[in-house]
Write an enzyme that holds these catalytic residues in place. Structure first.
Site: not given
Ligand code: DGJ
Length: 738
Positions: A480, A550
């Site tokens: 991430d 997201d």
């Molecule tokens: C952003 C990601 O896109 C989410 O799926 C998740 O992993 C969060 N970060 C966790 O902080």
């Protein structure tokens, strides 16, 4: 042969299956672009270039009284600043004497079998499918700078991958203020449009289609990542271009940092498009005998609209970008605990989800954010990649064993590039943070960015991540990146080299990924940047799939995923079924719609399976089986966007077709319920017109030709956001019921 050289005419012709790209050494050694378009054999296309006196466009000294040759109007292969071409330049060099100019003239060429590898950068891989690379060297007339242009021809994919390498052969350093990767000059006047994909966090890749005007139309990122806000991918097309008709070109940047993509219509209606690392904040010192390698741009064209163009890019990414064996291997069906628990989990909660997952046929549990340091919210612990034993007694090794015992795999979330101020790492190494001295930090999601250009930072991260991978059976990492860069300054570079930090950051990320993958060759990494904030062909070289957004709302996901598909294949799109009401939009949609949408990607779940009703659990079981059946068609076949949500009809539809055209899956989702509604109908694509197909669910039979020409009427859909999915199977003439 993909590359044909006419030495006498100094003509370079590159052929792919359906396209031709041509260059010619013009007067005074200037390398001119003569043509890029539908395939043309055996023709010197410099006949398309007209020279004439154009007033304020100057001429080289060698031209004497001839005023018709001007680099300001002639189509160039690699434009430079300072010597009379006033359009956008690819190269701005500050020479040792302080002058800013480079006048490049043809010097030599060479051809190599296979593809070019670019030091430290991702690039199309050789696959022994007729790939050839042409290198053309250009020399500056007044300085020891040379530029080597590389053209990798991928004949089967209709793609030419371009890049440039700038070399300083002199005794003194020079500075690059701009070093773009690719210039495409289209000298024939005409009307042009540009498609680009803009967005925001949880709202990635909206489609923009604009008419180009006299002047410059640019999309870019200066955020340090390719960004949610503009994707490093554009399409240029004629105004009449549709999915199935019209001329269109694409440029896709194999790079994950700052970029520009720009189309400029000049004084006489010619179009110049350039793509490369964003010049803002960029400066690179090139010492004697050093070179600077620009990232690659994938150029493709289609004379038959966007459908073919997208499928060219899908094939390229699957064949030449994604690491083997992932392009053709079904990724594990996973459940990720993020939306199920957020930070609030312990080992028992995770194991309960895993047990339920196992019952339903799911193969992997991904432990998302919050398993390390003392991270119970987003305010701490990034950088402290040590397990939190209060949450996970026995650590990840024990969890991994327990999962293995129940037949489940383990996946782990990391955010390697980041640091929290509340972390042991920051207390030990505050200087590892990217930060301008004397300025207040810019916080984003309460976190800060590590200087990935530093070797010691990368060594630390390699050691931490690698140790965890060795200590567990983990074969999947979610990588991430939840903020962009600001206050960019590095403690390991002198004041006059701070313009290198942005690019060194990206090179550092690539280096760490490469090291980890060398050490753990079976590792599947899913890229992520707050969803799809770093969705580019550069990351795909290391991370065969990327969490698309997201936003997990199935209805929003239709446009996010279909728009993503303009440039990237289904196999690359991380997409999961989540709970309703959806956490981002509050919308409720049926579980089968959520399943159908998520199947257009790398499938999984993002919810607490233990809380599902028995009915939904049964639906999940069926979806898991269905995804396994669909994978080859969805991920190795062709994709056809039949009706996009942006068309504002009351439904959206898409289909995938197996490579041999014997199987297809058609999906249609109702976006707006309507009383006494109009009939939902659309034409199909990608099928064999000469074949006969049966609809597996109903037993109805159609000719391929009828489905393509006349289309298919959907059953009456009443439930808002309801979906219908059909499987088509080619049948022998005897089985054909009509
Ligand atoms: C952003 C990601 O896109 C989410 O799926 C998740 O992993 C969060 N970060 C966790 O902080």
């Amino acid at each position: 042969m993909a590359i044909i050289i006419d030495n006498e005419k100094q003509l370079f012709t590159l052929h792919t299956k359906n396209s031709t790209y041509q260059m010619k050494v013009g007067l005074y050694g200037v390398l001119l672009h003569t043509y890029y378009g539908a395939r043309v054999d055996g023709q010197d296309l410099s006949c398309l270039i007209q020279q004439q006196d154009r007033g304020f466009s100057g001429n080289p000294d060698e031209a004497g009284s001839d005023r018709t040759f001007s680099v300001d109007t002639l189509p160039q292969e690699y434009s430079t600043y300072g010597v009379g071409d006033y359009r956008e330049s690819c190269l701005d060099v500050v020479q040792a004497d302080g002058s800013i100019a480079a006048d490049l003239r043809y010097s030599s060429y060479r051809i190599e079998k296979g593809t070019a590898s670019l030091a430290g950068l991702p690039a199309v891989r050789s696959e022994d499918r007729g790939e050839e690379t042409l290198y053309i060297t250009l020399k500056d007339t007044a300085s020891p700078i040379t530029v080597e242009l590389a053209y990798v021809v991928l004949p089967e994919c209709d793609v030419i991958a371009r890049s440039a390498r700038i070399i300083n052969h002199g005794a003194a350093p020079v500075k690059l203020k701009r070093a773009l990767s690719c210039c495409l000059d289209f000298n024939l006047p005409g009307s042009w449009q540009m498609l680009s994909f803009y967005g925001r966090h949880a709202g990635e890749r909206n489609l923009s289609r604009i008419n180009l005007y006299h002047g410059k139309s640019r999309i870019d990122s200066v955020r340090g990542g390719s960004s949610h806000h503009q994707n490093p991918f554009i399409i240029l097309c004629s105004p009449d271009a549709t999915e199935t008709n019209g001329l269109c070109y694409s440029m896709s940047f194999v790079y994950s940092g700052n970029f520009i993509a720009q189309a400029e219509i000049d004084q006489i209606g010619q179009m110049r498009t350039v793509m490369g690392i964003h010049p803002q904040g960029f400066e690179w010192q090139l010492n004697p005998d050093e070179d600077f390698q620009t990232p690659q741009v994938l150029c493709s064209m289609s004379a038959d609209g966007f459908d073919r163009l997208s499928n060219n890019l899908h094939k390229t990414i699957l064949t030449h970008i994604i690491r083997k064996p992932f392009a053709n291997t079904r990724p594990p069906i996973l459940v990720n605990n993020w939306e199920a628990t957020y930070f609030d989990f312990d080992k028992e909660k995770l194991l309960n989800i895993a047990r339920e997952a196992k019952n339903l046929g799911i193969e992997m549990l991904v432990v998302d954010d919050g398993w390390f340091g003392h991270r119970n919210n987003d305010e701490s612990s990034l950088g402290d990649w040590y397990v939190n034993e209060k949450k996970l007694q026995g650590g990840l090794t024990e969890l991994s064993k327990e999962l293995q015992d129940m037949g489940m795999q383990l996946g782990i979330w990391f955010e390697p590039e980041m640091i929290s101020h509340d972390s042991d790492l920051y207390r030990l190494h505050p200087e590892w943070q990217i930060q301008c001295p004397g300025r207040k930090s810019v916080k984003s999601r309460c976190q800060y960015v590590l200087d990935m250009g530093r070797e010691d930072v990368r060594d630390y991260l390699f050691e931490r991540i690698s140790e965890i991978l060795h200590a567990t059976s983990c074969k999947y990492v979610k990588w991430d990146m939840n903020r962009h860069l600001a206050n960019v300054w590095s403690a390991v570079l002198p004041a006059d080299r701070q313009g290198e930090v942005w690019h060194r950051y990206v090179l550092g990320v690539y280096d760490l990924l490469e090291r980890l993958l060398t050490e753990h060759p079976d590792l599947l990494i899913e890229g992520c940047s707050g969803g799809g904030g770093r969705y580019d062909a550069g990351m795909l070289y290391y991370t065969p799939q990327i969490w698309c957004s997201d936003n997990t709302d199935a209805i929003d996901r239709i446009s996010i995923q279909l728009n993503t598909s303009f440039g990237y294949p289904v196999r690359t799109m991380g997409s999961h079924v989540s709970v309703c009401p959806n956490h981002q939009t509050g919308r409720t949609s049926p579980i089968n719609t959520r399943g159908n949408v998520a199947m257009l990607g790398t499938f999984g779940y993002e919810l607490d399976l233990c809380k599902l009703s028995d009915e939904d659990k049964e639906a999940v079981k069926q979806q898991v089986l269905e995804y396994k059946r669909q994978f080859v068609i969805n991920c190795e076949g062709s994709l056809h966007r039949l009706v996009l949500p942006s068309e504002r009809k009351r439904f959206s539809a898409w289909m995938t077709v197996s490579e041999d055209k014997t199987q297809a899956i058609v999906t249609c989702v109702l976006l707006k319920a309507q009383a006494n509604g109009d009939q939902i109908w659309f034409r199909l694509r990608g099928l064999d017109p000469a074949a006969n197909y049966t609809v597996v669910e109903t037993g109805e039979c159609y000719t391929g030709q009828a489905l393509i020409q006349c289309g298919m009427v959907m059953p009456v859909l009443r439930e808002e956001y309801g979906a219908v999915q059909f499987h088509l199977r080619a049948v022998a003439p005897d089985d054909f019921g009509v």
